[in-house]
Design an enzyme around this catalytic site. Structure first.
Site, PDB file in Angstrom:
ATOM      1  N   ASP A   1      21.800   1.977 -15.436  1.00 19.85           N
ATOM      2  CA  ASP A   1      21.132   2.459 -14.237  1.00 19.85           C
ATOM      3  C   ASP A   1      21.753   3.817 -13.898  1.00 19.85           C
ATOM      4  OD1 ASP A   1      19.481   2.785 -12.087  1.00 19.85           O
ATOM      5  OD2 ASP A   1      19.842   0.814 -11.215  1.00 19.85           O
TER       6      ASP A   1
HETATM    7  C1  NOJ Z   1      18.189   3.727  -9.676  1.00 18.11           C
HETATM    8  C2  NOJ Z   1      17.376   2.457  -9.581  1.00 18.11           C
HETATM    9  O1  NOJ Z   1      18.234   1.355  -9.375  1.00 18.11           O
HETATM   10  C3  NOJ Z   1      16.537   2.193 -10.811  1.00 18.11           C
HETATM   11  O2  NOJ Z   1      15.713   1.101 -10.565  1.00 18.11           O
HETATM   12  C4  NOJ Z   1      15.741   3.412 -11.180  1.00 18.11           C
HETATM   13  O3  NOJ Z   1      14.962   3.144 -12.320  1.00 18.11           O
HETATM   14  C5  NOJ Z   1      16.698   4.565 -11.438  1.00 18.11           C
HETATM   15  N1  NOJ Z   1      17.459   4.834 -10.230  1.00 18.11           N
HETATM   16  C6  NOJ Z   1      15.960   5.817 -11.872  1.00 18.11           C
HETATM   17  O4  NOJ Z   1      15.219   6.323 -10.837  1.00 18.11           O
END
Ligand code: NOJ
Length: 740
Positions: A281
């Site tokens: 993530d």
């Molecule tokens: C953080 C989020 O937790 C995730 O779901 C997302 O895909 C990424 N950022 C990218 O935006």
């Protein structure tokens, strides 16, 4: 802008054309053989584009150079045919000309915004959800997007967590079917087709169980609970063909998910034999330092790579440290090679080595930009997602001949607030998004007078607008209110300790109710909210979530009875925050409370009811359905036999309508305790008024399996109950026995 695309494309194509006849694995190997360690780390590195951010940015003014040097394997937040084409050209200037992968959070639509995933889940309509994901993929892929960071398949039992809006609710069975439908929708006819988008099951794992519903928080749970409740939708997504997984911000039992070898290596790539790749993530590799799990970015890279995280989103930990870590023997070359192979394989499968610009077509992008069929599908999905929570005295539907309707509340003329958290702000949105006002206007005739007052803002304390609203209401035959949460009140980093209607909206509803006119309240939100006064006093309530581009039209369809609501809650709605976590499939305890008058020496609060405000599976219709008793094919079955459960459903009301018939079981005695109810099947049944139909479910021993304390997925002979009904709390029941 000048774009010397053709020459470069030809070079790239020629370069790999000798490999054309080989299998993809052979082609991957032939590229891997040519790569330096730095280039391998580059493939494992993902950068955010400079146009938008969905996390805390790490500035990098050398982005362009790094792409040209082969140090970037993928980018996120980079869309548009022109933009992706331009960046792809830079990648093709790198030594090995390996194309970039463009990833994006296409969570509930791209150009056409669909209802938030939790709302869609309320439809319990798998075909419609698959179609919604399909359309999102068609639109996003036309804009150069190869890969969506969706579906989010986190089970959650805590509406304080703002990200419940992104998932399918609290149930692993429903969640698994929805995960599959969404993955299938994104993939369409499969790799090789220009409108196939790679799916990403996230957030692996158990992110939805963050303690206290506080985003990014720790998760501490038994492995059995993990397997029973939180992993099934991930497994389903992997089986349905999710190309990638994203790990999660939380630690699980003390080990951050990003550095968690049990999750990523042992379960995902081991037991489940997952062949895709895992992306971290945003920044979660580097954030393991804050967790107190590693001391610096280098250790973070070592831990994440060894644990099976193949791509580093926005930490820069891999690109800066992996080559050195391999040289020092701290990360084996085979680990890096395995990760790069997985990533390259997807690029080959997507056809990017053959045509790196395959997805970046301005023509297709233009074609899909205003696709009327997509809007039609969105309206259909939206009306299927609206939950009728209450409808006393048949307040709904409203007659189209009504003389005067007062439309009151801060969302009546709202546009972008209909879209929800993970959606885009396109420049022409305000012309495109249908407000409730617009939707109602195109539904009623010129004889119907529409009055409007905002009444109050979403989230402040001013009641200055109440007088005007009361004035309008007094002139009306019916008052239609739209209240709720603004678009950014549920979503990432939007945890709340109080999940009441914000601001003075509930007071506005009280003022409307005091006029004595019939009041219909529609609640927009990204999560279950608490609105007890409204629930107890107002005759009609529709839960309208955030319904997307066609929200107003879909709402008008339901308000005026052109569509009879059929949605059912995919999450329990609590009575107060003090009940959270609250979910229908709990264990019974040794001292179960059986009613609110039986609370002492019981597992209950002495100051709070046992019951939620609305149960999982609840949702009314303008008609009423009656359920006959259940008949079973046998009261005893062997493990090799099927059990057939039948009942007759009758549409006993005055409208044609669709019911979601739900089947639950309870395993009465097990080697580990079993939930009081577990959803094991459902069917959407459409009946004309007065019509009856026999509804039949078939169960096998596989439906009776569970994870025992050794994490074996077993069934045990013994006594079971089977329930069928229109909600988890309103069911008929029958008993059966499983014998060896
Ligand atoms: C953080 C989020 O937790 C995730 O779901 C997302 O895909 C990424 N950022 C990218 O935006």
């Amino acid at each position: 802008m000048k774009r010397p695309i053709l020459t470069i494309a030809i070079v790239a194509t020629t370069f790999f054309s000798q490999a054309q006849k080989k299998t993809i694995d052979q082609r991957v190997d032939s590229v891997l053989k040519l790569m330096t360690l730095e280039e391998k780390a580059g493939q494992m590195n993902q950068y955010n584009g400079p146009w938008a951010a969905t996390g805390p940015l790490t500035n990098d003014d050398k982005l362009i150079d790094q792409i040209k040097e082969g140090k970037v394997g993928s980018m996120l937040n980079t869309t548009g045919a022109v933009r992706t084409r331009d960046l792809q050209q830079l990648a093709l200037q790198s030594r090995l000309k390996i194309p970039l992968l463009f990833g994006q959070d296409v969570v509930h639509g791209y150009r056409t915004i669909f209802p938030i995933p939790l709302a869609e889940a309320a439809s319990w309509n798998l075909e419609a959800m698959e179609r919604s994901a399909r359309i999102a993929a068609i639109e996003a892929s036309a804009a150069g997007v190869h890969w969506t960071f969706a579906p989010m398949v986190d089970i959650s039992r805590d509406p304080r967590w703002g990200r419940v809006m992104e998932g399918a609710g609290e149930d692993p069975f429903l969640g698994s079917l929805i995960a599959k439908a969404r993955v299938k929708g994104f993939l369409g006819k499969g790799f090789g087709n220009t409108d196939a988008v790679m799916a990403c099951a996230k957030h692996f794992a158990a992110y939805g169980a963050a303690i206290g519903g506080r985003d990014y928080n720790s998760v501490d749970m038994s492995l059995r609970q993990l397997w029973e409740t939180y992993l099934p939708p991930f497994k389903a997504a992997a089986e349905a063909g999710a190309a990638t997984f994203m790990n999660s911000f939380n630690d699980l039992n003390g080990i951050p998910a990003t550095g968690n070898g049990y999750l990523q290596r042992e379960i995902l790539k081991g037991k489940w034999n997952f062949k895709g790749f895992v992306v971290s993530d945003w920044g979660s590799v580097g954030e393991m330092i804050n967790h107190g799990f590693v001391k610096d970015n280098k250790e973070a890279a070592m831990s994440a790579a060894n644990a099976g995280s193949d791509m580093d989103m926005e930490s820069r930990a891999y690109i800066q440290n992996l080559p050195q870590l391999v040289k020092e023997g701290k990360v084996k070359l085979t680990v890096v090679d395995d990760a790069v192979r997985r990533i390259l394989k997807k690029k080959f499968e997507m056809g990017l080595f053959d045509d790196p610009f395959k997805y970046s077509s301005e023509e297709r992008e233009k074609q899909q930009w205003n696709n009327a069929d997509h809007l039609k599908a969105e309206r259909d999905m939206a009306k299927k997602s609206i939950v009728l929570l209450k409808n006393d005295r048949q307040t709904l539907p409203i007659s189209k001949q009504t003389k005067t309707i007062a439309l009151i509340g801060p969302f009546i003329k709202a546009k972008s607030d209909n879209l929800g958290f993970w959606s885009y702000d396109w420049p022409d949105d305000s012309a495109r998004i249908v407000s409730v006002w617009d939707g109602v206007k195109s539904k009623v005739g010129t004889d119907t007078k529409m009055l409007y007052a905002k009444g109050c803002n979403i989230n402040d304390t001013s009641t200055a607008g109440f007088a005007e609203a009361i004035e309008m209401a007094k002139q009306a035959d019916v008052i239609v209110m739209n209240v709720g949460e603004a678009r950014d009140m549920s979503g990432e980093a939007k945890s709340k300790s109080s999940i009441r209607l914000p601001g003075v909206q509930e007071d506005l509803i009280k003022a409307m109710q005091a006029t004595g006119k019939p009041v219909v309240v529609m609640i927009n939100a990204g999560r279950p909210l608490i609105f007890n006064w409204v629930a107890d006093n107002v005759p009609a309530i529709l839960y309208t979530w955030w319904l997307g581009t066609e929200a107003g039209n879909a709402i008008a369809d339901v308000l005026f009875g052109d569509y009879n609501p059929s949605a059912k809650l995919p999450m329990t709605f609590p009575l107060t925050e003090g009940q959270i976590p609250i979910y229908y499939n709990y264990y019974n305890t040794g001292r179960p409370a059986t009613s609110d008058s039986d609370r002492f020496y019981r597992s209950a609060y002495i100051d709070l009811s046992l019951y939620p405000k609305y149960a999982f599976g609840h949702g009314l219709s303008y008609t009423s359905f009656s359920y006959s008793d259940i008949t079973l094919s046998n009261s005893t079955i062997k493990s090799t036999e099927k059990l057939i459960a039948k009942m007759t459903l009758t549409n006993a009301g005055n409208f044609d309508g669709e019911e979601t018939v739900q089947l639950y079981i309870r395993d009465l005695f097990g080697s580990v305790v079993r939930p009081v109810k577990e959803l094991k099947g459902f069917q959407k049944v459409f009946l004309k008024k007065g019509e009856s139909k026999e509804v039949m479910f078939t169960l096998t021993v596989d439906d009776l399996r569970f994870y025992n304390d050794k994490l074996q997925y077993i069934y045990e002979p013994g006594d079971f109950k089977l329930f069928i009904g229109g909600s988890s709390d309103k069911t008929k029941e029958a008993d059966f026995k499983l014998v060896k």
